[in-house]
Scaffold this motif. Structure first.
Motif, short mmCIF file in Angstrom:
data_model
loop_
_atom_site.label_atom_id
_atom_site.label_comp_id
_atom_site.label_asym_id
_atom_site.label_seq_id
_atom_site.Cartn_x
_atom_site.Cartn_y
_atom_site.Cartn_z
N ALA A 45 0.82 -1.21 0.00
CA ALA A 45 0.00 0.00 0.00
C ALA A 45 0.85 1.26 0.00
CB ALA A 45 -0.92 0.00 1.22
N GLY A 46 0.21 2.36 -0.33
CA GLY A 46 0.88 3.66 -0.26
C GLY A 46 1.95 3.83 -1.31
N SER A 47 3.10 4.33 -0.88
CA SER A 47 4.18 4.67 -1.80
C SER A 47 5.27 3.60 -1.84
CB SER A 47 4.80 6.02 -1.42
OG SER A 47 5.28 5.98 -0.08
N ALA A 48 4.90 2.33 -1.66
CA ALA A 48 5.89 1.25 -1.69
C ALA A 48 6.58 1.22 -3.05
CB ALA A 48 5.20 -0.09 -1.44
N PRO A 49 7.90 0.99 -3.09
CA PRO A 49 8.60 0.88 -4.38
C PRO A 49 7.97 -0.22 -5.23
CG PRO A 49 10.15 1.00 -2.56
CD PRO A 49 8.80 0.82 -1.94
N PRO A 50 7.61 0.05 -6.44
CA PRO A 50 6.87 -0.92 -7.25
C PRO A 50 7.57 -2.27 -7.43
CG PRO A 50 6.76 1.26 -8.26
CD PRO A 50 7.74 1.36 -7.13
N LYS A 51 8.88 -2.25 -7.66
CA LYS A 51 9.58 -3.53 -7.87
C LYS A 51 9.61 -4.35 -6.59
CE LYS A 51 12.53 -2.08 -11.72
NZ LYS A 51 13.93 -1.88 -12.19
N LEU A 52 9.85 -3.70 -5.47
CA LEU A 52 9.86 -4.42 -4.20
C LEU A 52 8.46 -4.95 -3.89
CD1 LEU A 52 11.25 -5.39 -1.62
CD2 LEU A 52 10.89 -3.10 -0.64
N ALA A 53 7.45 -4.13 -4.13
CA ALA A 53 6.07 -4.58 -3.91
C ALA A 53 5.76 -5.80 -4.75
CB ALA A 53 5.10 -3.44 -4.23
N SER A 54 6.20 -5.79 -6.00
CA SER A 54 5.98 -6.93 -6.88
C SER A 54 6.73 -8.16 -6.39
CB SER A 54 6.42 -6.57 -8.30
OG SER A 54 6.35 -7.69 -9.16
N ALA A 55 7.97 -7.96 -5.94
CA ALA A 55 8.78 -9.08 -5.47
C ALA A 55 8.19 -9.73 -4.23
CB ALA A 55 10.21 -8.61 -5.19
N LEU A 56 7.57 -8.95 -3.36
CA LEU A 56 6.93 -9.51 -2.16
C LEU A 56 5.82 -10.47 -2.55
CD1 LEU A 56 6.67 -6.30 0.06
CD2 LEU A 56 8.20 -8.24 0.42
N HIS A 57 4.99 -10.05 -3.48
CA HIS A 57 3.92 -10.93 -3.94
C HIS A 57 4.48 -12.16 -4.64
CE1 HIS A 57 0.61 -12.31 -6.57
NE2 HIS A 57 -0.17 -11.89 -5.59
N TYR A 58 5.51 -11.96 -5.45
CA TYR A 58 6.14 -13.05 -6.20
C TYR A 58 6.70 -14.11 -5.25
CZ TYR A 58 9.29 -15.18 -9.71
OH TYR A 58 9.94 -16.04 -10.56
N ALA A 59 7.29 -13.67 -4.14
CA ALA A 59 7.93 -14.60 -3.20
C ALA A 59 6.93 -15.44 -2.43
CB ALA A 59 8.80 -13.82 -2.22
N VAL A 60 5.72 -14.95 -2.29
CA VAL A 60 4.72 -15.62 -1.46
C VAL A 60 3.67 -16.35 -2.28
CG1 VAL A 60 2.91 -15.20 0.29
CG2 VAL A 60 5.08 -13.96 0.41
N THR A 61 3.41 -15.88 -3.51
CA THR A 61 2.32 -16.40 -4.33
C THR A 61 2.81 -16.79 -5.72
OG1 THR A 61 0.86 -14.89 -3.16
CG2 THR A 61 0.02 -15.88 -5.17
N PRO A 62 2.38 -17.94 -6.27
CA PRO A 62 1.61 -18.96 -5.56
C PRO A 62 2.49 -19.69 -4.55
CG PRO A 62 2.22 -19.77 -7.72
CD PRO A 62 2.67 -18.34 -7.66
N GLY A 63 1.88 -20.14 -3.50
CA GLY A 63 2.65 -20.77 -2.44
C GLY A 63 2.94 -22.23 -2.72
N GLY A 64 3.72 -22.81 -1.85
CA GLY A 64 3.98 -24.24 -1.90
C GLY A 64 2.86 -24.97 -1.17
N ALA A 65 3.23 -25.92 -0.37
CA ALA A 65 2.23 -26.72 0.33
C ALA A 65 1.65 -26.02 1.55
CB ALA A 65 2.86 -28.05 0.76
N ARG A 66 2.26 -24.89 1.97
CA ARG A 66 1.80 -24.18 3.17
C ARG A 66 1.74 -25.13 4.37
NH1 ARG A 66 2.66 -19.41 0.60
NH2 ARG A 66 0.89 -18.57 -0.54
N ILE A 67 2.76 -25.97 4.48
CA ILE A 67 2.74 -27.01 5.50
C ILE A 67 2.75 -26.42 6.91
CG2 ILE A 67 3.99 -28.99 6.45
CD1 ILE A 67 5.15 -29.33 3.58
#
Length: 290
Positions: free
Chosen positions: A24-46
């Motif tokens: 949200a807000g003024s987050a750096p676009p590339k970092l914001a994208s990388a956060l989503h990329y690292a978490v989604t789609p997830g693995g098994a969420r064990i």
């Protein structure tokens, strides 16, 4: 996997809410994208699934706190994967069937992504603290203990820099720590004492480490979504290298038996036993199934 059907949806909703907050807000676009990329789609969420299963077995009387705990734990786990894949550690090109964060966004953003996910995990718990401040404080302390040193995942990674490695201590820290966090945080979120749940987490963690070692030695990159044979390449401790394939399979059987026997008495005891067996079966290569 034998768990309450609503658990996966609760985990994903909590994770997406957390990521949206970070973007949200003024987050750096590339970092914001990388956060989503690292978490989604997830693995098994064990790990969050185990946390939620324990909370459910213990009554789950503060579901919003359980959701926050599950999201926080998974965010820390995802951060550890981002860091593990970097050239200074495993130098892995793939994760969860797609380029690792450092390959997709560069090393600098990968480092920042991992760091941001760790901080976000604790922020999620802070935002949920109003549901029960005392439980939230214990959740923060438990997650911190299992993330840092001397016995958290940072210590586990640190063992790889030692000249002589204690395989048991290495596994307990690198893999077992977040499984202990899962069982204990699930109990805490539901208002139960965490100590009786430590052994279950430790045993599940050890079982999954041995299963992962078997997958690394016997699996293939296409089915795992990441490179195989990395332990041998990097000279890393591995149960298959230590005991051989048959010995590692026997070790896995023994650990699973102990894990199931260690489940504290609770309403959901049978469900937890089925979940442990189902997850171990799913993660073990077909030709090494117990």
């Amino acid at each position: 996997m034998t768990v309450a059907p609503q658990i996966p949806g609760r985990i994903e909703a909590a994770l997406q809410e957390a990521i949206a907050t970070a973007q949200a807000g003024s987050a750096p676009p590339k970092l914001a994208s990388a956060l989503h990329y690292a978490v989604t789609p997830g693995g098994a969420r064990i790990r969050p699934t185990i946390l939620m299963a324990v909370a459910t077995a213990c009554g789950d009387d503060r579901p919003a706190l359980s959701d926050a705990a599950a999201a926080a734990l998974e965010l820390v786990h995802c951060a550890s994967l981002v860091h593990d894949d970097m050239p200074c550690f495993d130098d892995a090109d793939m994760r969860r069937g797609k380029p690792a964060v450092h390959k997709a966004y560069g090393e600098a953003l990968a480092l920042l992504t991992g760091d941001s996910l760790i901080v976000l995990g604790f922020e999620v718990l802070a935002r949920a603290a109003h549901h029960d401040p005392m439980r939230a404080a214990r959740l923060v302390g438990t997650l911190a203990q299992r993330t840092g040193s001397p016995g958290g995942i940072c210590a586990g990674q640190g063992w790889e820099s030692e000249d002589s490695i204690d395989l048991s201590a290495y596994h307990q820290a690198k893999t077992g720590a977040l499984f202990i966090a899962a069982t204990q945080m699930g109990a805490i979120a539901a208002g139960q004492e965490p100590e009786p749940w430590q052994e279950l987490g430790a045993r599940i963690g050890e079982a999954f480490q041995v299963a992962d070692d078997l997958r690394d030695a016997l699996g293939d990159a296409d089915s795992l979504g990441k490179p195989v044979g990395q332990d041998a390449v990097n000279g890393r401790p591995n149960a298959v290298l230590e005991y051989g394939v048959d010995g590692a399979i026997r070790r896995l059987k023994d650990i699973l038996g102990g894990a199931i026997a260690s489940i504290p008495s609770c309403e959901g005891e049978a469900m937890l036993a089925r979940m442990v067996r189902a997850q171990a079966e799913r993660l073990t290569p077909v030709h090494a199934r117990v």
